[in-house]
Design a protein around this motif. Structure first.
Motif, short mmCIF file in Angstrom:
data_model
loop_
_atom_site.label_atom_id
_atom_site.label_comp_id
_atom_site.label_asym_id
_atom_site.label_seq_id
_atom_site.Cartn_x
_atom_site.Cartn_y
_atom_site.Cartn_z
N THR A 47 21.20 8.88 -2.93
CA THR A 47 20.93 7.53 -2.45
C THR A 47 22.23 6.78 -2.19
O THR A 47 23.26 7.08 -2.81
CB THR A 47 20.07 6.73 -3.45
OG1 THR A 47 20.80 6.56 -4.65
CG2 THR A 47 18.75 7.44 -3.71
N SER A 48 22.17 5.80 -1.32
CA SER A 48 23.37 5.06 -0.93
C SER A 48 23.88 4.13 -2.03
O SER A 48 25.05 3.75 -2.04
CB SER A 48 23.10 4.26 0.34
OG SER A 48 22.07 3.32 0.10
N THR A 49 23.03 3.77 -2.98
CA THR A 49 23.43 2.82 -4.02
C THR A 49 23.85 3.48 -5.32
O THR A 49 24.35 2.79 -6.22
CB THR A 49 22.28 1.85 -4.32
OG1 THR A 49 21.14 2.60 -4.75
CG2 THR A 49 21.93 1.02 -3.11
N GLU A 50 23.67 4.77 -5.45
CA GLU A 50 23.92 5.42 -6.74
C GLU A 50 25.37 5.30 -7.20
O GLU A 50 25.64 5.13 -8.38
CB GLU A 50 23.48 6.88 -6.71
CG GLU A 50 23.58 7.57 -8.06
CD GLU A 50 22.75 6.91 -9.15
OE1 GLU A 50 23.14 7.04 -10.33
OE2 GLU A 50 21.74 6.24 -8.85
N VAL A 85 26.50 4.07 -10.92
CA VAL A 85 27.39 4.84 -11.80
C VAL A 85 28.51 3.94 -12.31
O VAL A 85 28.82 3.92 -13.51
CB VAL A 85 27.94 6.09 -11.08
CG1 VAL A 85 29.06 6.74 -11.90
CG2 VAL A 85 26.83 7.09 -10.80
N GLU A 86 29.11 3.17 -11.41
CA GLU A 86 30.16 2.22 -11.81
C GLU A 86 29.60 1.18 -12.77
O GLU A 86 30.26 0.78 -13.73
CB GLU A 86 30.75 1.53 -10.58
CG GLU A 86 31.54 2.46 -9.68
CD GLU A 86 31.93 1.81 -8.35
OE1 GLU A 86 31.71 0.59 -8.17
OE2 GLU A 86 32.45 2.53 -7.48
N GLY A 87 28.37 0.73 -12.50
CA GLY A 87 27.73 -0.24 -13.37
C GLY A 87 27.50 0.31 -14.77
O GLY A 87 27.67 -0.41 -15.76
N ARG A 88 27.11 1.57 -14.87
CA ARG A 88 26.91 2.18 -16.18
C ARG A 88 28.21 2.19 -16.99
O ARG A 88 28.20 1.95 -18.20
CB ARG A 88 26.33 3.59 -16.05
CG ARG A 88 24.85 3.60 -15.71
CD ARG A 88 24.24 4.97 -15.83
NE ARG A 88 24.48 5.82 -14.68
CZ ARG A 88 23.77 5.80 -13.55
NH1 ARG A 88 22.79 4.93 -13.40
NH2 ARG A 88 24.04 6.62 -12.57
N TYR A 131 17.91 13.40 -14.26
CA TYR A 131 19.24 12.89 -13.89
C TYR A 131 19.66 11.72 -14.77
O TYR A 131 20.76 11.70 -15.33
CB TYR A 131 19.24 12.47 -12.42
CG TYR A 131 20.48 11.72 -12.01
CD1 TYR A 131 21.68 12.37 -11.80
CD2 TYR A 131 20.45 10.33 -11.83
CE1 TYR A 131 22.82 11.69 -11.42
CE2 TYR A 131 21.58 9.63 -11.46
CZ TYR A 131 22.76 10.31 -11.25
OH TYR A 131 23.89 9.62 -10.89
N ILE A 132 18.77 10.74 -14.93
CA ILE A 132 19.15 9.53 -15.66
C ILE A 132 19.27 9.82 -17.16
O ILE A 132 20.12 9.23 -17.85
CB ILE A 132 18.21 8.34 -15.36
CG1 ILE A 132 18.92 7.03 -15.68
CG2 ILE A 132 16.89 8.46 -16.09
CD1 ILE A 132 20.16 6.75 -14.86
N ALA A 133 18.47 10.74 -17.67
CA ALA A 133 18.60 11.12 -19.08
C ALA A 133 19.99 11.73 -19.32
O ALA A 133 20.64 11.44 -20.34
CB ALA A 133 17.51 12.10 -19.46
#
Length: 160
Positions: A39-42, A46-49, A105-107
């Motif tokens: 996706t274009s926002t991922e 990732v930076e936000g995490r 993926y998110i886990a």
């Protein structure tokens, strides 16, 4: 007059029957099994995490004596709440949006060494009496409760 009431009564019964038997709702559609990395926002997420991890670690680095003061308490709950809110929210949303691959993926994304460290420090703060899940919003609280499940408060925390 009786005939008019009979017609109105018939229309009401017909409407109730139509609502009851005629409106079956379909189950929600199954989310597509899409790789979230495409996706274009991922990349921004990732930076936000990383930012959320920094906030969580910064909150857990506050000295215990400061956590008991109003300003320190606010900083502690704000930073840790920010981290756990976004983590819990993404753990719920990715499977809804991306299916099984999103859940996997998110886990994996939330099991870095920093995440494990934040969980361990959160458990320690809880055991020592400095962390109260009730101080956090419902989304963050849900994950905090899961993290401290099985832990027992042995310290007095901010109680003098």
């Amino acid at each position: 007059m009786k005939r008019a009431w009979f017609i109105v009564w018939g229309i009401v019964i017909w409407q109730i029957a139509a609502w009851t038997f005629g409106s079956e709702t379909a189950p929600p559609p199954k989310p597509p099994d899409v790789d979230p990395r495409t996706t274009s926002t991922e990349k921004y997420l990732v930076e936000g995490r990383d930012k959320q991890r920094q906030d969580g670690l910064r909150a857990l680095a506050i000295p215990c004596s400061s956590i008991c003061a109003d300003e320190g308490r606010k900083e502690f709950t704000s930073g840790l709440g920010h981290y756990y809110y976004h983590r819990q929210n993404q753990m719920e949303r990715y499977p809804e949006n991306f299916g099984k691959s999103g859940a996997q993926y998110i886990a994996q994304q939330w099991t870095s060494s920093d995440d494990l460290r934040i969980d361990r420090l959160t458990q320690e703060a809880y055991v020592r009496g400095y962390l109260n899940p009730g101080d956090f919003d419902a989304v963050a609280r849900k994950l905090i409760i899961a993290v401290v499940k099985g832990e027992r408060i042995t310290g007095k925390g901010c109680v003098q």
